[in-house]
Each structure stands twice: as structure tokens, then as C-alpha cells.
Enzyme design. Structure first.
Site, PDB file in Angstrom:
ATOM      1  N   HIS A 184      -1.370  10.807  -4.696  1.00 10.55           N
ATOM      2  CA  HIS A 184      -0.577   9.405  -4.652  1.00 10.55           C
ATOM      3  C   HIS A 184       0.635   9.629  -5.869  1.00 10.55           C
ATOM      4  O   HIS A 184       0.708   9.989  -7.151  1.00 10.55           O
ATOM      5  CB  HIS A 184      -1.383   8.891  -6.006  1.00 10.55           C
ATOM      6  CG  HIS A 184      -1.241   7.154  -5.954  1.00 10.55           C
ATOM      7  ND1 HIS A 184       0.108   6.551  -5.628  1.00 10.55           N
ATOM      8  CD2 HIS A 184      -2.170   6.137  -5.455  1.00 10.55           C
ATOM      9  CE1 HIS A 184      -0.089   5.802  -6.030  1.00 10.55           C
ATOM     10  NE2 HIS A 184      -1.409   5.134  -5.990  1.00 10.55           N
ATOM     11  N   HIS A 187       3.662   3.663  -6.603  1.00  6.31           N
ATOM     12  CA  HIS A 187       3.201   2.390  -7.501  1.00  6.31           C
ATOM     13  C   HIS A 187       3.413   2.755  -9.327  1.00  6.31           C
ATOM     14  O   HIS A 187       1.974   1.500  -9.860  1.00  6.31           O
ATOM     15  CB  HIS A 187       1.873   2.045  -6.630  1.00  6.31           C
ATOM     16  CG  HIS A 187       1.491   2.226  -6.129  1.00  6.31           C
ATOM     17  ND1 HIS A 187       0.140   1.926  -5.198  1.00  6.31           N
ATOM     18  CD2 HIS A 187       2.930   0.961  -4.890  1.00  6.31           C
ATOM     19  CE1 HIS A 187       0.603   0.950  -4.159  1.00  6.31           C
ATOM     20  NE2 HIS A 187       2.601   1.067  -3.315  1.00  6.31           N
ATOM     21  N   TYR A 189       1.646   5.628 -11.427  1.00 11.69           N
ATOM     22  CA  TYR A 189       0.830   6.235 -11.332  1.00 11.69           C
ATOM     23  C   TYR A 189       1.854   7.617 -12.405  1.00 11.69           C
ATOM     24  O   TYR A 189       3.218   7.531 -12.274  1.00 11.69           O
ATOM     25  CB  TYR A 189      -0.167   6.228 -10.636  1.00 11.69           C
ATOM     26  CG  TYR A 189      -0.431   5.600 -10.452  1.00 11.69           C
ATOM     27  CD1 TYR A 189      -1.570   4.266 -11.869  1.00 11.69           C
ATOM     28  CD2 TYR A 189      -0.770   4.026  -9.272  1.00 11.69           C
ATOM     29  CE1 TYR A 189      -2.050   3.000 -11.539  1.00 11.69           C
ATOM     30  CE2 TYR A 189      -1.174   3.257  -9.417  1.00 11.69           C
ATOM     31  CZ  TYR A 189      -1.281   2.292 -10.201  1.00 11.69           C
ATOM     32  OH  TYR A 189      -2.363   1.623 -10.222  1.00 11.69           O
TER      33      TYR A 189
HETATM   34  C1  LIG Z   1      -7.640  -4.187  -3.571  1.00 17.96           C
HETATM   35  C2  LIG Z   1      -6.081  -3.205  -3.615  1.00 17.96           C
HETATM   36  C3  LIG Z   1      -6.282  -1.821  -3.662  1.00 17.96           C
HETATM   37  C4  LIG Z   1      -5.813  -0.309  -3.161  1.00 17.96           C
HETATM   38  N1  LIG Z   1      -5.232   0.594  -3.878  1.00 17.96           N
HETATM   39  C5  LIG Z   1      -5.032   1.014  -3.568  1.00 17.96           C
HETATM   40  C6  LIG Z   1      -5.008   2.858  -4.198  1.00 17.96           C
HETATM   41  O1  LIG Z   1      -6.049   2.931  -4.866  1.00 17.96           O
HETATM   42  N2  LIG Z   1      -3.851   3.552  -3.961  1.00 17.96           N
HETATM   43  C7  LIG Z   1      -2.240   2.722  -3.555  1.00 17.96           C
HETATM   44  O2  LIG Z   1      -1.839   4.022  -3.582  1.00 17.96           O
HETATM   45  N3  LIG Z   1      -2.589   1.994  -3.219  1.00 17.96           N
HETATM   46  C8  LIG Z   1      -3.153   0.908  -3.634  1.00 17.96           C
HETATM   47  N4  LIG Z   1      -3.285   0.180  -2.976  1.00 17.96           N
HETATM   48  C9  LIG Z   1      -1.808  -0.812  -2.493  1.00 17.96           C
HETATM   49  C10 LIG Z   1      -2.330  -0.431  -0.456  1.00 17.96           C
HETATM   50  O3  LIG Z   1      -2.478   0.762  -0.533  1.00 17.96           O
HETATM   51  C11 LIG Z   1      -1.139  -1.569   0.392  1.00 17.96           C
HETATM   52  O4  LIG Z   1      -0.016  -0.672  -0.099  1.00 17.96           O
HETATM   53  C12 LIG Z   1      -0.704  -3.127  -0.205  1.00 17.96           C
HETATM   54  O5  LIG Z   1      -1.672  -3.286   0.057  1.00 17.96           O
HETATM   55  C13 LIG Z   1       0.596  -3.103   0.868  1.00 17.96           C
HETATM   56  O6  LIG Z   1       0.027  -3.095   2.344  1.00 17.96           O
HETATM   57  P1  LIG Z   1      -1.321  -4.431   2.308  1.00 17.96           P
HETATM   58  O7  LIG Z   1       0.401  -5.652   3.198  1.00 17.96           O
HETATM   59  O8  LIG Z   1      -1.036  -3.552   4.628  1.00 17.96           O
HETATM   60  O9  LIG Z   1      -2.001  -5.367   2.135  1.00 17.96           O
HETATM   61  C14 LIG Z   1      -4.325  -0.970  -2.841  1.00 17.96           C
HETATM   62  C15 LIG Z   1      -4.140  -2.128  -2.460  1.00 17.96           C
HETATM   63  C16 LIG Z   1      -5.169  -3.331  -2.611  1.00 17.96           C
HETATM   64  C17 LIG Z   1      -4.943  -5.409  -1.952  1.00 17.96           C
END
Ligand SMILES: Cc1cc2nc3c(=O)[nH]c(=O)nc-3n(C[C@H](O)[C@H](O)[C@H](O)COP(=O)(O)O)c2cc1C
Length: 373
Positions: A184, A187, A189
Site C-alpha cells: 500500500h 492515499h 499513508y
Molecule cells: C469503504 C472504503 C474503504 C476503502 N479502503 C481502502 C483500503 O483499505 N486500501 C486502499 O488502498 N483503498 C481503499 N479505499 C479506496 C478504494 O480502494 C478505491 O480506490 C476508491 O473507493 C475509489 O474507487 P471506486 O470509485 O471504484 O470506489 C477504500 C474506499 C472505500 C469506499
């Protein structure tokens, strides 16, 4: 493809097969990593068996929720860990269930760095980071405001220990049965806190130039590759994103430097967040794109962030991505590949239950197509 449904799939770019190194994927719709905060006391729970197996298809790739690599790596309640024997054992039945349905399952290994506070740290110590600059208060999905303690800047001598924690977490993931790990690096981190020039204010060999800021990330990649093999390693990057005050003044240069450096390691995939996801929840129209990085990267390129069915098909047809990761749509539609196949309507996701701790509600109770009235 032998069967009729298979023939139909050929017309839908997202549902065409793809070979990612040694993994034969039957389609390109990937479950994005999604933190769900239902791993009580950092131990994965039996209810995750149903959650992940609901989202498994034969030959489909799933990336598990971000998983904490050590006792300093946590920033949110009830996120799963992979540094103790108990946690590794608890992952096994979940991974087995995904494998039983023919899925390919990667673990996302995670250190939050300064996105933490004393409540989550051993002995209430300060969180660690590339910097000692504090993170501004952040508004969570439920509207609550999270406060952060100023972090403690890692000394050069401590960095190998954190790299080693990533290595051990990768080893544990393989021990738990995962097919590979996604580092990871996105974002805001810890890894991102080293890469981004608006956070990293170091003057040693881990700060300043692009080469120096990316050194930590690439040391982790190297250690993990040496431990489990390049074909089992992916990385997630978000050079354009600004989450958690983690911004870079030249995201394209950062992204390009990273993919070119990753080429030397021959890893399975690079997973990048679309520049339009400037914040965690909203899509913005923007002139930037991942195309330069996609072209420069020699392995499998996965794109994620704000994709729907049409958009994902277009990205595959235009060769902007080999695989597309779906987050919120897959969270709310356990049978997302099937719905894409049929161009069926989608369940709407409920933001209010993204991070609640119920083992069923908002987790395993989103209906399948067959059960939708
Ligand atoms: C509930 C939730 C939890 C997420 N947890 C993570 C995570 O653990 N690791 C990560 O890299 N991104 C995390 N994300 C980001 C998602 O992986 C994704 O990149 C983001 O939702 C945008 O994509 P989407 O438009 O398809 O939802 C999270 C997003 C949501 C909504």
C-alpha cells in the site's frame, strides 16, 4: 471459451481473460482493497469468509482490505493485522474460501505512518512518519473529525526495521495462503508520506530528490520481492491524490519515476489511482491521466478510482489499463462481474455502513441479482 455465457463475455472487454504473470485471470474486474473495520481487535473474523467468497469468481482477482503490518502501523479501529500468529491463522479460512471458488487473492499490506494517534500506538507512543509535521484534522465518512498527534520523524537507523516489517508481513501473507501482496503505497499513508514532496521534509538520503523520496518505497519492494518472489508482488500508488495532506508538486514525474524503477524489479502489477480522484470520495474532471505511466510500465497495469462499466470497458479497449479495480460498486454488488456481463442494474452503496462494525449489515447483506425483486 466453451460455454455460451463465455462467448458472450468476449464482447465485453472487461470480461475477457488476461494473463497476469503466472495467474490466469478469467476477467479484468478486480475487487479493490476496501477497509471495513470489522476485524475486532485486529483479528480477521469468520464473517469475512462470507464477505470475500460472495465477491469471488473463478479466475477473478480480489485484493483484501488494507492489513496492518505491525503494532505501530494501525490508524483505525478493528482493521485486520498480519503480524501475529493468531492473525495469520485467522486469515487462513478466509483465503481458503476464496480459493475454493477459484479466486486469486492478494493481501494489501499497510503502515499508516502519521495517520494515527496515541490510542492506536504501543505504550501510547507518537506515530511515526517521514516527517514531524502533524496531519491536519480529517473528516471521516461518518462526519466525525479525527485528530492526530504530531508524528515522530523516523531516524535513518529505524528505517530498515520498518522495511523488515513489510517483508515479514509479506511472508505471513503467503503463510496464510494469499497468492501475493499489494504494497500500500497510496492515499497518504507511510510510504506516500516518504514519496510526496509536500510531506517529506527530510534532508538525509530519504528526502529531497525524487530518487531519495522513493528510496523507502523501493527498498520495501526489493525486500518483499526477495522474500516472496516478484510474481507475487503488486503495489498501489496515488501520485495525483491529495488525501491526508499528502500532495506532490509534480505527480507525473513521481509516477513515472516509480514505474520506471519498478520495471527493474519485474513485479506482477502496478495499481494506480486515477488523477480524477483528488479526494477520496469525489470525481473531478482533470486534464491529467495515467497514460504516460501505463506506457512506461512493463508489467500488468491496473487502474482504479471512479470507474463504472462503460468507463472500464473503454479503458481496456483503449489499452489504458489491463485490469480495472472497482471499490464502491463491488462493495455494494457482490456479483459485479455478472451484472456487468448482463448490463444489469446495480445496487447503490450506502456510505453510512462502510465502516460500521456489524458483521452483516452493510457488509454481507447487499443482494445478488437473483435475489433482487
Ligand atoms: C469503504 C472504503 C474503504 C476503502 N479502503 C481502502 C483500503 O483499505 N486500501 C486502499 O488502498 N483503498 C481503499 N479505499 C479506496 C478504494 O480502494 C478505491 O480506490 C476508491 O473507493 C475509489 O474507487 P471506486 O470509485 O471504484 O470506489 C477504500 C474506499 C472505500 C469506499
Amino acid at each position: 471459451m466453451e460455454n455460451k455465457a463465455g462467448e458472450g463475455k468476449q464482447c465485453i472487454p472487461l470480461l475477457t481473460p488476461y494473463k497476469m504473470g503466472n495467474f490466469q485471470l478469467s476477467h479484468r474486474v478486480v475487487l479493490a482493497p476496501l477497509t471495513r473495520q470489522r476485524s475486532y481487535g485486529n483479528v480477521p473474523q469468520p464473517h469475512a469468509i462470507l464477505y470475500y467468497s460472495q465477491r469471488t469468481t473463478k479466475g477473478g482477482l480480489l485484493i483484501a482490505e488494507a492489513t496492518v503490518i505491525s503494532d505501530t502501523a494501525q490508524g483505525y479501529k478493528d482493521t485486520p493485522g498480519i503480524w501475529t500468529k493468531e492473525q495469520v491463522e485467522a486469515w487462513k479460512p478466509i483465503v481458503n474460501a476464496v480459493h475454493a471458488k477459484g479466486g486469486i487473492f492478494f493481501s494489501q499490506i499497510w503502515h499508516v505512518g502519521r495517520v494515527s494517534n496515541k490510542d492506536f500506538q504501543p505504550n501510547g507512543q507518537d506515530p511515526i512518519s517521514s516527517t514531524d509535521k502533524p496531519l491536519k484534522p480529517q473528516i471521516h465518512a461518518d462526519g466525525a473529525v479525527a485528530q492526530f498527534k504530531p508524528p515522530r520523524r523516523l531516524t535513518i537507523d529505524e528505517i530498515p526495521q520498518i522495511v523488515n516489517d513489510f517483508r515479514l508481513a509479506a511472508r505471513n501473507a503467503i503463510e496464510a495462503g494469499f497468492d501475493g501482496v499489494e504494497i500500500h503505497g497510496a492515499h497518504g499513508y507511510l510510504i506516500d508520506q516518504f514519496m510526496k514532496d509536500q510531506v517529506n521534509d527530510r534532508t538525509d538520503q530519504y528526502g529531497g530528490s525524487l530518487e531519495n523520496r522513493c528510496r523507502f518505497a523501493l527498498e520495501i519492494v526489493e525486500a518483499v520481492v526477495n522474500e516472496i518472489g516478484a510474481d507475487r508482488v503488486g503495489i498501489r500508488l496515488s501520485p495525483f491524490a491529495n488525501y491526508m495532506d499528502s500532495r506532490d508538486s509534480n505527480p507525473s514525474a513521481l509516477g513515472l519515476y516509480m514505474v520506471e524503477s519498478l520495471n527493474k524489479h519485474g513485479i506482477a502489477y502496478c495499481h494506480m489511482i486515477e488523477p480524477r480522484m483528488k479526494t477520496a470520495w469525489e470525481k473531478f474532471e482533470c486534464p491529467e491521466s495515467l497514460v504516460l505511466m501505463r506506457k512506461a510500465f512493463k508489467g500488468t497495469f491496473m487502474a482504479g478510482g471512479g470507474y463504472d462499466r462503460g468507463d472500464g470497458n473503454k479503458a481496456v479497449v483503449e489499452d489504458r489499463a489491463d485490469l480495472v479495480a472497482y471499490g464502491r460498486l463491488f462493495l455494494a454488488n457482490p456479483d459485479l462481474p455478472r451484472r456487468f456481463e448482463l448490463d444489469a442494474p446495480l445496487n447503490k452503496y450506502n456510505r453510512e455502513t462502510f465502516y460500521t462494525s456489524d458483521p452483516v449489515v452493510g457488509y454481507t447483506d447487499y443482494p445478488f441479482l437473483e435475489n433482487t425483486a
